[in-house]
Design a protein around this motif. Sequence first.
Motif, short mmCIF file in Angstrom:
data_model
loop_
_atom_site.label_atom_id
_atom_site.label_comp_id
_atom_site.label_asym_id
_atom_site.label_seq_id
_atom_site.Cartn_x
_atom_site.Cartn_y
_atom_site.Cartn_z
N ARG A 119 0.83 -1.20 0.00
CA ARG A 119 0.00 0.00 0.00
C ARG A 119 0.87 1.26 0.00
NH1 ARG A 119 -2.70 -0.26 5.99
NH2 ARG A 119 -3.79 -1.97 5.01
N TYR A 120 2.01 1.20 0.69
CA TYR A 120 2.86 2.39 0.70
C TYR A 120 3.58 2.57 -0.63
CZ TYR A 120 1.83 3.15 5.57
OH TYR A 120 1.17 3.41 6.75
N ILE B 70 0.88 4.18 -2.97
CA ILE B 70 0.68 5.61 -2.75
C ILE B 70 1.95 6.36 -3.14
CG2 ILE B 70 1.39 5.59 -0.30
CD1 ILE B 70 -1.38 7.74 -1.73
N VAL C 84 -4.49 13.71 -1.98
CA VAL C 84 -4.18 12.28 -2.10
C VAL C 84 -3.57 11.78 -0.79
CG1 VAL C 84 -2.65 10.63 -3.23
CG2 VAL C 84 -3.99 12.21 -4.60
N LEU C 85 -2.60 12.54 -0.29
CA LEU C 85 -1.96 12.14 0.97
C LEU C 85 -2.95 12.19 2.13
CD1 LEU C 85 1.65 13.48 1.29
CD2 LEU C 85 0.83 11.15 1.25
N PHE D 206 -5.31 9.25 1.84
CA PHE D 206 -4.59 8.01 2.11
C PHE D 206 -4.37 7.83 3.62
CE2 PHE D 206 -0.53 5.80 2.82
CZ PHE D 206 -0.82 4.59 2.22
N PHE D 207 -3.78 8.84 4.24
CA PHE D 207 -3.47 8.68 5.66
C PHE D 207 -4.73 8.69 6.52
CE2 PHE D 207 0.90 9.56 4.41
CZ PHE D 207 1.54 8.59 5.15
N VAL E 293 -7.62 7.32 5.63
CA VAL E 293 -8.18 5.97 5.56
C VAL E 293 -7.33 4.98 6.35
CG1 VAL E 293 -8.71 4.06 3.99
CG2 VAL E 293 -9.36 6.38 3.38
N ILE E 294 -6.02 5.09 6.19
CA ILE E 294 -5.11 4.20 6.93
C ILE E 294 -5.31 4.37 8.43
CG2 ILE E 294 -2.68 3.82 7.48
CD1 ILE E 294 -2.59 3.00 4.86
N SER F 46 2.71 17.98 1.94
CA SER F 46 2.56 16.65 2.53
C SER F 46 2.21 16.75 4.01
CB SER F 46 3.84 15.85 2.36
OG SER F 46 4.24 15.82 1.02
N SER G 188 -5.02 13.42 9.79
CA SER G 188 -4.76 12.16 10.45
C SER G 188 -4.16 12.36 11.83
CB SER G 188 -3.82 11.30 9.61
OG SER G 188 -4.35 11.15 8.32
#
Lengths: 345, 219
Positions: A14-15, A18, A237-238, A241-242, A244-245, A320, A327
Amino acid sequence: MFLAIRELLFAKTRYILIGLIMVLTASLIFIISGLAQGLSADNASSIQELQADLLILTKDAEGELTKSFIPMGEAQEIVDNQGDEHASTLAIRMMNATRNNSQQQLDIAMFATEPDSMLMPKITEGVSPTNQKQVVADTTLKQEGVKLGDKLTIGEASYTVSAFTSGQRYSHTPVVFIHNQGLDQVNAIAVQGDAHVEGSFDVMTKEDALQGIPSYSQEQASLNMMIIFLYVIAAFVLAVFFYVITLQKREQFGVLKALGANNSYLIQGLMGQVVLLAVVCIALGAAITVGIGALFPSDMPFHLELVTMLKPAIIMMIVSFIGALLSLYQVTRIDPIEAIEGAAA
Amino acid sequence: MTLILDHVTKTYTDGPNRFNALDEVSLEVKSGEFIAIVGPSGSGKSTMLSIAGALLSPTSGNVLLAGENITGLSSKEITKRRLEKIGFVFQAAHLVPYLKVKDQLNIIQVLAKKRVKHGSDLLTHFGLQHRLNNYPNELSGGQRQRVAIARALMNDPQIILADEPTASLDSKRGQDVVKLLAGEIKDRNKAGIMVTHDERVLSYADRIVTIRDGKIVKD
Ligand SMILES: Nc1ncnc2c1ncn2[C@@H]1O[C@H](COP(=O)(O)OP(=O)(O)OP(=O)(O)O)[C@@H](O)[C@H]1O
Ligand SMILES: [Mg+2]
């Protein structure tokens, strides 16, 4: 970082995925920056490199060099007032030229100034003009077949190319520096140091004058718009992603907190992951861009140097961090009681 | 006394309704003592365990851990107490999925900013020496719960709290795990509290506390 590193290794796929998106975004940002830089130089390097600090234009030109017309006599007066060590007249004309009586039309930008002017560029090849019939041409004219000693017919008059210079382009055409003898009006007076004029004249910096070059600001604005969008996309996007993670890891965070992990430890881990991901992806994106840049044809307006890459790289780092903020907030809000089944709110 | 709950009440408010999940509960647990808490669903067992484990603060009353009243401490201090003085064994083991078995224990050292000294002695003691480099999803339920018990012991806590540690195990494995837990608590002179629904593991406890509607009805 004990946890952060182990998680990165455990959930490689997954990393990596991304990361791939980040690398592509970074590459695109670098490439468009390179294009913006390249187009800017192609459109205006002759003004950017002009050996002057300020330009004097007529007021009614409203900052557009090519709309400013100053009669030679008046221009000469201003030059004398400023002291001709530190001031020169400048006339810019977009012209057609023919080489050695051939039929082929060459687009050139004619920069006319005094022969001993400070505006005369540094010569990279050949010798400085010694008479009014000799000119200095930008080296990109070579791509059209022009060589030292060639005859250039510009309008009615004929000249000889006695020298080449580099990095002198205006409005996407090569600049030819010419003696200003016989001109009855010029576009501007270039000044080093302070300028003092009044009445119907305006003083502007070179940077302001750039905006007055046809299409310059539109070109730059549209490219910059793309770059800004890419920054926003990278941030989102970041962030997603973070986000959801972190949602997925909610239970783990609860357990870790119950075991005694404090917020700052968990946040450090998350930020560590973001920094690592961003640095690696930006570096890869930069490497890819340099590689792609090398493949571009040499006449493509694409300029990329380490310094110009630094700015987008730093902005991407900042972006970023911004993406990770959501998160971070989530992590601080997770209650360790969630580790106990049934007791969670 | 290792743990004292002194007239602890936990009140939840739901709109205009106030509801005592725990009502004036007092309980003392000595070192080396292993207590089982039983009671019907919703009676307040998990709530009591959470308060004893400093995961939840009581609405009123005091919690004394190794002589220190932890009720008024900041959340940062409370996190530190959990790290230093309390060991948890959760219902579903709750191991960290991306940590190898040895690191499940090492993380406690890392959090306590102590040198990682490899919990392998502890894991050997629990018969897990061949599983040090496995991830939790490669372990059986019983093995996972043993890792969780080893993790709870890693910080050399004053008290070990377990919320239904046998819930995800069959009866034989459940009994083994509770036996192991009870043995460790005795050997290491810890205090232990276990919430359970499982009648068959009650024989390992020194005391059985029954709770109903937030009140202790039998001790
Ligand atoms: N966050 C909360 N808000 C409101 N009520 C809650 C909350 N947490 C628990 N309760 C209530 O408190 C009571 C006690 O809950 P608790 O989880 O301690 O029960 P339990 O004895 O552990 O039950 P079980 O055996 O089902 O796990 C229940 O009625 C529950 O609904
Ligand atoms: Mg419960």
